[in-house]
Scaffold this active site. Sequence first.
Site, PDB file in Angstrom:
ATOM      1  N   GLU A  19       0.836  -1.210   0.000  1.00 30.60           N
ATOM      2  CA  GLU A  19       0.000   0.000   0.000  1.00 30.60           C
ATOM      3  C   GLU A  19       0.860   1.245   0.000  1.00 30.60           C
ATOM      4  O   GLU A  19       0.603   2.194  -0.729  1.00 30.60           O
ATOM      5  CB  GLU A  19      -0.872   0.032   1.256  1.00 30.60           C
ATOM      6  CG  GLU A  19      -1.943  -1.002   1.305  1.00 30.60           C
ATOM      7  CD  GLU A  19      -2.642  -0.922   2.642  1.00 30.60           C
ATOM      8  OE1 GLU A  19      -3.849  -0.692   2.636  1.00 30.60           O
ATOM      9  OE2 GLU A  19      -1.976  -1.069   3.677  1.00 30.60           O
ATOM     10  N   GLU A 200      -4.265  -2.507  14.585  1.00 29.66           N
ATOM     11  CA  GLU A 200      -3.651  -1.194  14.858  1.00 29.66           C
ATOM     12  C   GLU A 200      -4.617  -0.040  15.095  1.00 29.66           C
ATOM     13  O   GLU A 200      -4.296   0.907  15.845  1.00 29.66           O
ATOM     14  CB  GLU A 200      -2.743  -0.773  13.672  1.00 29.66           C
ATOM     15  CG  GLU A 200      -1.566  -1.679  13.387  1.00 29.66           C
ATOM     16  CD  GLU A 200      -1.919  -2.856  12.491  1.00 29.66           C
ATOM     17  OE1 GLU A 200      -2.986  -2.810  11.823  1.00 29.66           O
ATOM     18  OE2 GLU A 200      -1.159  -3.836  12.456  1.00 29.66           O
ATOM     19  N   ASP A 223     -10.076 -11.120   4.422  1.00 31.16           N
ATOM     20  CA  ASP A 223     -10.380 -12.487   4.875  1.00 31.16           C
ATOM     21  C   ASP A 223     -11.556 -12.410   5.839  1.00 31.16           C
ATOM     22  O   ASP A 223     -11.998 -11.321   6.200  1.00 31.16           O
ATOM     23  CB  ASP A 223      -9.141 -13.087   5.578  1.00 31.16           C
ATOM     24  CG  ASP A 223      -8.710 -12.234   6.775  1.00 31.16           C
ATOM     25  OD1 ASP A 223      -9.236 -12.474   7.864  1.00 31.16           O
ATOM     26  OD2 ASP A 223      -7.885 -11.316   6.616  1.00 31.16           O
TER      27      ASP A 223
HETATM   28  N1  ADE Z   1      -5.832  -8.042   9.243  1.00 27.94           N
HETATM   29  C1  ADE Z   1      -6.331  -8.675   8.166  1.00 27.94           C
HETATM   30  N2  ADE Z   1      -6.952  -9.806   8.512  1.00 27.94           N
HETATM   31  C2  ADE Z   1      -6.862  -9.880   9.860  1.00 27.94           C
HETATM   32  C3  ADE Z   1      -7.295 -10.819  10.803  1.00 27.94           C
HETATM   33  N3  ADE Z   1      -7.947 -11.918  10.418  1.00 27.94           N
HETATM   34  N4  ADE Z   1      -7.008 -10.596  12.110  1.00 27.94           N
HETATM   35  C4  ADE Z   1      -6.329  -9.501  12.489  1.00 27.94           C
HETATM   36  N5  ADE Z   1      -5.889  -8.573  11.631  1.00 27.94           N
HETATM   37  C5  ADE Z   1      -6.155  -8.762  10.331  1.00 27.94           C
END
Ligand code: ADE
Length: 257
Positions: A19, A200, A223
């Site tokens: 990014e 974060e 995800d």
């Molecule tokens: N960032 C992207 N996917 C995540 C997840 N499953 N858990 C924590 N941070 C993430």
Amino acid sequence: MTSTPAQAPIAIVSAMHAELAALLEAMPDEAPVRLAGRDFWCGHLGGQAVVAVLSGIGKVAAATTAALLLERFGARAVLFTGVAGGLAPGVAVGDVVVATELLQHDMDASPLFPRWEVPLYGRARFAADPALAGTLAAAAARALAEPHATLGAEAVAEFALHRPQVHRGLIVSGDRFVATQAESEALRQALPEALAVEMEGAAVAQVCHDFGTPFAALRTISDRADDSAHVDFQRFIDRVASHYSLAVMMAWLGMQR
Ligand code: ADE
């Protein structure tokens, strides 16, 4: 560093290398300032003074980055872009979540303080700046309206991103990558309002609250925070999230003129 409000940069904080690389490619004049092991890239994007930086991973790294942006660079607003795991039922891979508020899901000083409350702040949730979050959501809707134009047909087909949605609501942060169905289900039960989980945002929101600086965060869902959360994670960031981030930032900066 002293800067008058008119010159003060907008901080763009990226969670992932790809990014930041996409942003730097679009900056004509970026120059690094190295501090605390981080490169803060100062320059312009879309005609605006910006400072772009990687957050680091996890709440402490991100809080350090945010404090430096505010104290050393005098950032007048902080925008966070990254990826997150989708929690709420309708939040699908390829959708975008713009935070209205953020909470640390792993903060628990009970019984001294209510679960999730940040001790001595009297609150668990830190609000995003409503105006900033509103324009960020509008910029995201613009950038996602034509995923083919933003990503190319191949990526749209590979990740089945035909009608990506922009959601607004609670994002939760903690120092864990949530990668089991059991853990994401536990988060859904405990915090049914949470749209997405990452590592974060709530920390940066707390630092911006301390400094009284407007903050907003946008996360592309990479995800579903379940047993397959790690599959093709990097590929999704390279092919989808980094392109969305750049497109949203350019649309947002264009709306500031
Ligand atoms: N960032 C992207 N996917 C995540 C997840 N499953 N858990 C924590 N941070 C993430």
